[in-house]
Design a protein around this motif. Sequence first.
Motif, PDB file in Angstrom:
ATOM      1  N   ALA A   1       0.832  -1.203   0.000  1.00 45.02           N
ATOM      2  CA  ALA A   1       0.000   0.000   0.000  1.00 45.02           C
ATOM      3  C   ALA A   1       0.865   1.251   0.000  1.00 45.02           C
ATOM      4  O   ALA A   1       0.585   2.224  -0.711  1.00 45.02           O
ATOM      5  CB  ALA A   1      -0.939  -0.003   1.199  1.00 45.02           C
ATOM      6  N   THR A   2       1.931   1.244   0.800  1.00 46.16           N
ATOM      7  CA  THR A   2       2.843   2.391   0.849  1.00 46.16           C
ATOM      8  C   THR A   2       3.501   2.622  -0.506  1.00 46.16           C
ATOM      9  O   THR A   2       3.631   3.765  -0.977  1.00 46.16           O
ATOM     10  CB  THR A   2       3.919   2.174   1.922  1.00 46.16           C
ATOM     11  OG1 THR A   2       3.295   1.967   3.190  1.00 46.16           O
ATOM     12  CG2 THR A   2       4.842   3.376   2.024  1.00 46.16           C
TER      13      THR A   2
ATOM     14  N   ILE B   1       0.957   4.096  -2.934  1.00 47.74           N
ATOM     15  CA  ILE B   1       0.727   5.516  -2.671  1.00 47.74           C
ATOM     16  C   ILE B   1       1.842   6.357  -3.279  1.00 47.74           C
ATOM     17  O   ILE B   1       1.588   7.370  -3.951  1.00 47.74           O
ATOM     18  CB  ILE B   1       0.618   5.771  -1.154  1.00 47.74           C
ATOM     19  CG1 ILE B   1      -0.699   5.193  -0.632  1.00 47.74           C
ATOM     20  CG2 ILE B   1       0.711   7.260  -0.835  1.00 47.74           C
ATOM     21  CD1 ILE B   1      -0.807   5.170   0.885  1.00 47.74           C
TER      22      ILE B   1
ATOM     23  N   LYS C   1       1.253   9.028  -6.422  1.00 47.53           N
ATOM     24  CA  LYS C   1       1.528  10.460  -6.286  1.00 47.53           C
ATOM     25  C   LYS C   1       2.309  10.995  -7.485  1.00 47.53           C
ATOM     26  O   LYS C   1       2.187  12.168  -7.840  1.00 47.53           O
ATOM     27  CB  LYS C   1       2.291  10.723  -4.989  1.00 47.53           C
ATOM     28  CG  LYS C   1       1.410  10.675  -3.738  1.00 47.53           C
ATOM     29  CD  LYS C   1       2.217  11.030  -2.493  1.00 47.53           C
ATOM     30  CE  LYS C   1       1.308  11.117  -1.271  1.00 47.53           C
ATOM     31  NZ  LYS C   1       2.075  11.458  -0.042  1.00 47.53           N
TER      32      LYS C   1
ATOM     33  N   HIS D   1      -4.666   4.119 -10.426  1.00 48.21           N
ATOM     34  CA  HIS D   1      -5.656   3.737  -9.415  1.00 48.21           C
ATOM     35  C   HIS D   1      -5.207   2.437  -8.769  1.00 48.21           C
ATOM     36  O   HIS D   1      -4.490   1.641  -9.374  1.00 48.21           O
ATOM     37  CB  HIS D   1      -7.034   3.561 -10.044  1.00 48.21           C
ATOM     38  CG  HIS D   1      -7.673   4.852 -10.457  1.00 48.21           C
ATOM     39  ND1 HIS D   1      -8.763   5.385  -9.818  1.00 48.21           N
ATOM     40  CD2 HIS D   1      -7.351   5.728 -11.454  1.00 48.21           C
ATOM     41  CE1 HIS D   1      -9.103   6.526 -10.390  1.00 48.21           C
ATOM     42  NE2 HIS D   1      -8.259   6.752 -11.397  1.00 48.21           N
TER      43      HIS D   1
ATOM     44  N   ARG E   1      -7.124   1.899   3.952  1.00 43.87           N
ATOM     45  CA  ARG E   1      -7.982   3.071   3.763  1.00 43.87           C
ATOM     46  C   ARG E   1      -7.406   4.289   4.495  1.00 43.87           C
ATOM     47  O   ARG E   1      -7.399   5.412   3.965  1.00 43.87           O
ATOM     48  CB  ARG E   1      -9.393   2.779   4.258  1.00 43.87           C
ATOM     49  CG  ARG E   1     -10.368   3.929   4.012  1.00 43.87           C
ATOM     50  CD  ARG E   1     -11.765   3.615   4.514  1.00 43.87           C
ATOM     51  NE  ARG E   1     -12.446   2.649   3.647  1.00 43.87           N
ATOM     52  CZ  ARG E   1     -12.670   1.394   3.985  1.00 43.87           C
ATOM     53  NH1 ARG E   1     -12.262   0.914   5.150  1.00 43.87           N
ATOM     54  NH2 ARG E   1     -13.301   0.582   3.151  1.00 43.87           N
TER      55      ARG E   1
ATOM     56  N   PHE F   1      -4.337   5.778   2.602  1.00 45.12           N
ATOM     57  CA  PHE F   1      -4.719   6.520   1.404  1.00 45.12           C
ATOM     58  C   PHE F   1      -5.417   7.829   1.748  1.00 45.12           C
ATOM     59  O   PHE F   1      -5.248   8.838   1.049  1.00 45.12           O
ATOM     60  CB  PHE F   1      -5.605   5.654   0.505  1.00 45.12           C
ATOM     61  CG  PHE F   1      -4.836   4.770  -0.426  1.00 45.12           C
ATOM     62  CD1 PHE F   1      -4.684   5.103  -1.762  1.00 45.12           C
ATOM     63  CD2 PHE F   1      -4.238   3.600   0.028  1.00 45.12           C
ATOM     64  CE1 PHE F   1      -3.961   4.305  -2.625  1.00 45.12           C
ATOM     65  CE2 PHE F   1      -3.516   2.791  -0.830  1.00 45.12           C
ATOM     66  CZ  PHE F   1      -3.366   3.139  -2.159  1.00 45.12           C
ATOM     67  N   THR F   2      -6.195   7.825   2.816  1.00 44.44           N
ATOM     68  CA  THR F   2      -6.859   9.054   3.249  1.00 44.44           C
ATOM     69  C   THR F   2      -5.825  10.081   3.707  1.00 44.44           C
ATOM     70  O   THR F   2      -5.909  11.267   3.354  1.00 44.44           O
ATOM     71  CB  THR F   2      -7.848   8.760   4.394  1.00 44.44           C
ATOM     72  OG1 THR F   2      -8.844   7.840   3.925  1.00 44.44           O
ATOM     73  CG2 THR F   2      -8.539  10.032   4.861  1.00 44.44           C
TER      74      THR F   2
ATOM     75  N   GLU G   1      -7.558   9.094  -1.481  1.00 39.16           N
ATOM     76  CA  GLU G   1      -8.530   8.032  -1.213  1.00 39.16           C
ATOM     77  C   GLU G   1      -9.532   7.875  -2.347  1.00 39.16           C
ATOM     78  O   GLU G   1     -10.154   6.815  -2.495  1.00 39.16           O
ATOM     79  CB  GLU G   1      -9.268   8.290   0.103  1.00 39.16           C
ATOM     80  CG  GLU G   1     -10.188   9.506   0.119  1.00 39.16           C
ATOM     81  CD  GLU G   1      -9.449  10.803   0.439  1.00 39.16           C
ATOM     82  OE1 GLU G   1     -10.147  11.808   0.685  1.00 39.16           O
ATOM     83  OE2 GLU G   1      -8.204  10.809   0.462  1.00 39.16           O
TER      84      GLU G   1
ATOM     85  N   ARG H   1      -8.859   7.521  -5.340  1.00 37.56           N
ATOM     86  CA  ARG H   1      -8.297   6.590  -6.339  1.00 37.56           C
ATOM     87  C   ARG H   1      -8.035   5.204  -5.750  1.00 37.56           C
ATOM     88  O   ARG H   1      -7.369   4.372  -6.369  1.00 37.56           O
ATOM     89  CB  ARG H   1      -7.019   7.178  -6.928  1.00 37.56           C
ATOM     90  CG  ARG H   1      -7.301   8.370  -7.835  1.00 37.56           C
ATOM     91  CD  ARG H   1      -6.063   8.756  -8.629  1.00 37.56           C
ATOM     92  NE  ARG H   1      -5.138   9.559  -7.841  1.00 37.56           N
ATOM     93  CZ  ARG H   1      -3.820   9.562  -8.006  1.00 37.56           C
ATOM     94  NH1 ARG H   1      -3.258   8.777  -8.911  1.00 37.56           N
ATOM     95  NH2 ARG H   1      -3.057  10.340  -7.266  1.00 37.56           N
ATOM     96  N   LEU H   2      -8.542   4.975  -4.551  1.00 37.15           N
ATOM     97  CA  LEU H   2      -8.489   3.654  -3.913  1.00 37.15           C
ATOM     98  C   LEU H   2      -9.842   2.983  -4.089  1.00 37.15           C
ATOM     99  O   LEU H   2     -10.884   3.582  -3.805  1.00 37.15           O
ATOM    100  CB  LEU H   2      -8.173   3.790  -2.421  1.00 37.15           C
ATOM    101  CG  LEU H   2      -8.335   2.526  -1.571  1.00 37.15           C
ATOM    102  CD1 LEU H   2      -7.310   1.475  -1.960  1.00 37.15           C
ATOM    103  CD2 LEU H   2      -8.223   2.876  -0.088  1.00 37.15           C
TER     104      LEU H   2
END
Length: 206
Positions: free
Chosen positions: A2-3, A6, A10, A16, A30, A33-34, A39, A41-42
């Motif tokens: 996830a990291t 992200i 960016k 996505h 979640r 991403f928030t 978020e 695009r998640l």
Amino acid sequence: LATAAIGFMKSHKNAHFLVAGKGPSENIIRKLFTEAGIENRLHLLGVVQGKSLADCYHTMDVFVFASKSETQGMVLCEAMAAGVPVIAIDAPGVREVVKDEKNGRLLARENSAEFYSALSWCLDRNKREWERLREGARETAQVFSVENCTRDALQVYEKAAVGNLLPTTREQSEWRRMMRRLNIEWKIVANVGRATGLALSEIITS
């Protein structure tokens, strides 16, 4: 993962991140991403099956597999049957399917930098290189087709049957019979896992 996603998203504004399935990491993903402000695009889809799962695979440009324990290879073959290159961590059951730079990327370590680098490598391919990756994925899926895995399983049975006709001493016969059984059972389990993966793929993409 996830990291890494992200960080990649960016610098790639049209990217996505689609997650199929449910689990204890959902809230953490979640939240990350928030906090990153992306978020929107998640896409956490929850459990998906049948045609919806096939649609997920066909929507993806790259399928990323972060598990080191759930490595039967089923989802890898499903993704590749849809012509999607795979990024995954080197582990038993994965290295037999993912061939580095042939049908995706095989990562030596589990860290954000490895995932980020692999994502960048895949999506930086030119059109010809990208189609070669996709074709490599489809060819791999065919290797693990139901027909091929069934043929291999039958060959194992045939060899075992011939071997059982030629016993030596009772002790040797019992030992060899036990070893053959273990070998057969292992190959059957491996082949069923692979065949099931592609069988599901063929069903949901039809």
